[in-house]
Enzyme design. Sequence first.
Site: not given
Length: 258
Positions: A148, A163
């Site tokens: 990401s 995350y």
Amino acid sequence: MNSTLDLFRLNGRVALVTGASSGLGATFARGVAEAGASVVVAARRKERLDSLVAELEKEGGQALAVPCDVTKEEEVERLVQATLKRFGRLDILVNNAGVSNVAPAEEEALEMFQRVIEVNVTGVFLCAKHCGKAMLSAGRGSIINIASMMGMVGIGVLPQASYNTSKGAVINMTRELAAQWAKRGVRVNALAPGWFPTEMTEGMFDNERSILFIERRTPMGRAGRPEELLGALLLLASDASSYITGQTIVVDGGWTIL
């Protein structure tokens, strides 16, 4: 002589896509299937996998659904064995399974932090490890870890330390695996999406204020469309990237350039 575009074809290849029951995982499975690959789709929700397999086979492809919790090594081993039993080979891993948890760091429960790391880091490692073994035995293969842009920058206003930490780890895991396996025929790269509408980000895309934030902050002025990830995915999965390993391709509309 084959055309340059043939480099991107996946005819005769077998691709395994984890986290394929929804969102980007399902998009990735459709993309590699359209490029000619047979596809194994894995996730915990079997009914959704079965529906995706039926869709792919209706389009003329070959597909197999294998329920799997990527945090359990015995299930990952079984997934790889099921792939080899059905198709006799494994050429591509799209290492996509992941979760998130939005919470201020000072309030994030340890068990939630550990759960995100377990799925997003340990799960990615286990899939790379066991798919990598099969690929190393064959002397060929391409692993695409789904990272990401949040593994490269902070965001603050959407607090998710677990995350972002996990995706940063995936990016450097990609480099290390690539370094270990480069001379043995297995390439390892990462794809780092920016803002895309998925099951994981539906809270952002259901909120007009959040959508405006994405549009104002992204240089291209909008979120991405899922199909806009497929060009980079097919590059990394195919022979078009035969001399690329250890790299992270960011598809974020320019978010990380500011």
